[in-house]
Write an enzyme that holds these catalytic residues in place. Structure first.
Site, short mmCIF file in Angstrom:
data_model
loop_
_atom_site.label_atom_id
_atom_site.label_comp_id
_atom_site.label_asym_id
_atom_site.label_seq_id
_atom_site.Cartn_x
_atom_site.Cartn_y
_atom_site.Cartn_z
N ASP A 184 0.76 -1.26 0.00
CA ASP A 184 0.00 0.00 0.00
C ASP A 184 0.80 1.32 0.00
OD1 ASP A 184 -1.45 -2.18 0.86
OD2 ASP A 184 -2.11 -1.27 2.71
N TRP A 195 6.10 -10.35 1.63
CA TRP A 195 5.63 -9.53 2.75
C TRP A 195 6.33 -9.96 4.04
CZ3 TRP A 195 2.84 -10.02 7.37
CH2 TRP A 195 2.23 -8.86 7.84
N ASP A 210 -5.29 1.00 9.63
CA ASP A 210 -5.19 1.89 8.46
C ASP A 210 -5.89 3.23 8.66
OD1 ASP A 210 -4.09 -0.48 7.54
OD2 ASP A 210 -5.80 -1.03 6.29
C1 FRU Z 1 -3.74 -3.74 2.87
C2 FRU Z 1 -3.10 -4.13 4.18
C3 FRU Z 1 -3.48 -3.17 5.26
C4 FRU Z 1 -2.37 -3.29 6.25
C5 FRU Z 1 -1.18 -3.51 5.34
C6 FRU Z 1 -0.13 -4.40 5.92
O1 FRU Z 1 -3.07 -4.11 1.73
O2 FRU Z 1 -3.44 -5.47 4.50
O3 FRU Z 1 -4.76 -3.39 5.81
O4 FRU Z 1 -2.22 -2.15 7.03
O5 FRU Z 1 -1.68 -4.06 4.14
O6 FRU Z 1 0.99 -4.41 5.11
#
Ligand code: FRU
Length: 452
Positions: free
Chosen positions: A22, A46, A146
């Site tokens: 994001d 990730w 978020d």
């Molecule tokens: C969305 C998300 C968010 C979170 C982030 C973690 O893509 O899952 O909700 O903050 O990515 O990387």
């Protein structure tokens, strides 16, 4: 793990190496556009989230800055998740989610944290400002993330994605007079989302436009085919009730690769993540995974979201055509302007064997990446996804302007304010463009992106 980047897009934001998702904290501060993003520099998968950081003065050429937020404090032990930025008292403030989990990944907690900077480069963390204690009864502390912050009247306001313990996604509205002390105002819709959980809510106050993403959203009439999807909703927050008064809703982008769109603070401009969860990312072997869309202007026209790419370009080729033309380019912006359009077929990144295509067919745009090059595999099971296809509505009109932003690993297609964006991984040397049209008149232009 040491990663080296061996290839990268020409003008799309990626991590210096490793994984990104994001866009976060999009803001113009001290003469530059700042873009932060979810970043894991140690691997192309990730991992514990950092906030990567780039700056630009033309929204096209981006310069890497030091990592803005590292995880590891008690309140963000396992990650600094997504959030937003605001300027206050001349300083740049970041609101983000601290992610904390125990050894087994159980008992996850997500809390909203604050960080501050005087130069827009180094950030001082202030810890939790909206903790579990601020969640109303019945909401799950493991799915609370978020924050998007803005100012309205005498207060700061912030929306945070949440979930009912036995339910689906919600968006909670909070209010503060100083960014430190927050109180709950209300649940914006007071209704469950279609998907399992909402992520990355964004509110553009001036436009009256709310974005949010839904995890595992079921498809609706052939759209929202990606396992996770993003919507826009026009309407306004009623600050006296804390509810969102909705006018209309739609999909942010019809392509394969779009998530977490966020608008720049106080501007009619946004960016999204040009990737999708739960899919393979072939660029991992080049040392990077994940990129951001180009910046896009946003407006509400005819009651819906209307977007156009914002990239600095110089025209290099223009021609009119009666039926077909051939051209060559890997990166750049193509514009096709047609009157009385009856048929159109565009092949991009072709080498005779591979190609990525866009066809106007039965009154809709059909994008096909099945022959683009390296396959991208995902969890989707519907026929279009398995066939590499995405569709976008076409509202026939006398004059049509189709704009395509091409970079090494992506195509972003815009027409009549709608967008359809996807990653592609063509082989080296696949640079052919072939456009076939049936129209009263047609002009083809290609522009180079102004790279410094
Ligand atoms: C969305 C998300 C968010 C979170 C982030 C973690 O893509 O899952 O909700 O903050 O990515 O990387």
């Amino acid at each position: 793990m040491t990663i080296t980047k061996t290839k990268e897009p020409a003008f799309h934001i990626t991590g210096e190496v490793g994984w990104i998702n994001d866009p976060n904290g999009l803001i113009y501060y001290k003469g530059q556009y700042h873009v932060f993003f979810q970043y894991y520099p140690e691997d192309t998968k990730w991992g514990p989230m950092h906030w990567g950081h780039v700056v630009s003065d033309d929204l096209t050429n981006w310069k890497y800055m030091p990592i803005a937020l590292y995880p590891g404090d008690d309140f963000d032990k396992n990650g600094c998740f997504s959030g937003s930025a605001i300027i206050h008292d001349g300083k740049l403030w970041l609101m983000y989610t601290g992610f904390i989990e125990n050894e087994g990944g159980e008992s996850i907690r997500q809390v909203q944290c604050l960080a501050e900077s005087e130069d827009g480069v180094t950030f001082k963390k202030h810890g939790i400002v909206i903790g579990e204690d601020k969640l109303p009864a019945g909401y799950a502390p493991c799915d609370f993330r978020d924050p998007k912050v803005w100012r309205h009247g005498d207060f700061f306001w912030c929306i945070v994605a949440a979930r009912k313990t036995e339910g689906k996604g919600r968006i909670l509205l909070f209010k503060s007079s100083d960014l430190f002390g927050w109180e709950l105002v209300n649940d914006l819709f007071d209704a469950d989302s279609a998907g399992k959980m909402i992520e990355c809510p964004d509110y553009n106050e001036e436009l009256g436009c709310l974005f949010f993403c839904e995890q595992y959203q079921p498809s609706e009439n052939g759209i929202h085919l990606n396992i996770h999807s993003c919507r826009w909703c026009t309407g306004r927050i009623d600050y006296s009730t804390g509810r969102f008064v909705e006018k209309a809703r739609g999909i942010v982008d019809y392509g394969f690769d779009i998530y977490a769109p966020q608008s720049f603070a106080g501007e009619h401009l946004f960016m999204g993540w040009l990737n999708m969860w739960d899919r393979s990312v072939p660029s991992a072997k080049y040392g990077f995974a994940g990129m951001l869309t180009v910046p896009r202007t946003m407006a509400i026209k005819d009651g819906r979201l209307y977007q156009e790419p914002k990239v600095s370009t110089t025209e290099v080729f223009r021609t009119t055509l009666s039926d077909r033309i051939y051209d060559k380019a890997v990166t750049g912006v193509i514009t096709v302007r047609a009157t009385g359009l009856e048929a159109l077929e565009l092949k991009l990144r072709t080498d005779g064997k591979n190609s990525t295509s866009l066809v106007l067919s039965n009154g809709e745009w059909v994008f096909d990446r099945s022959g683009s090059g390296e396959a991208i595999t995902g969890e989707e099971k519907d026929a279009d996804s398995l066939a590499g296809i995405r569709r976008m509505p076409y509202s026939a009109s006398d004059e049509v302007t189709l704009t395509i932003v091409m970079d090494e690993f992506s195509v972003e297609i815009f027409e009549d304010g709608r967008a359809m964006s996807s990653t592609i991984y063509p082989p080296e040397g696949a640079d052919g463009i072939e456009l076939t049209v049936k129209a009263d008149s047609c002009e083809y232009t290609r522009a180079d992106v102004n790279l410094k």
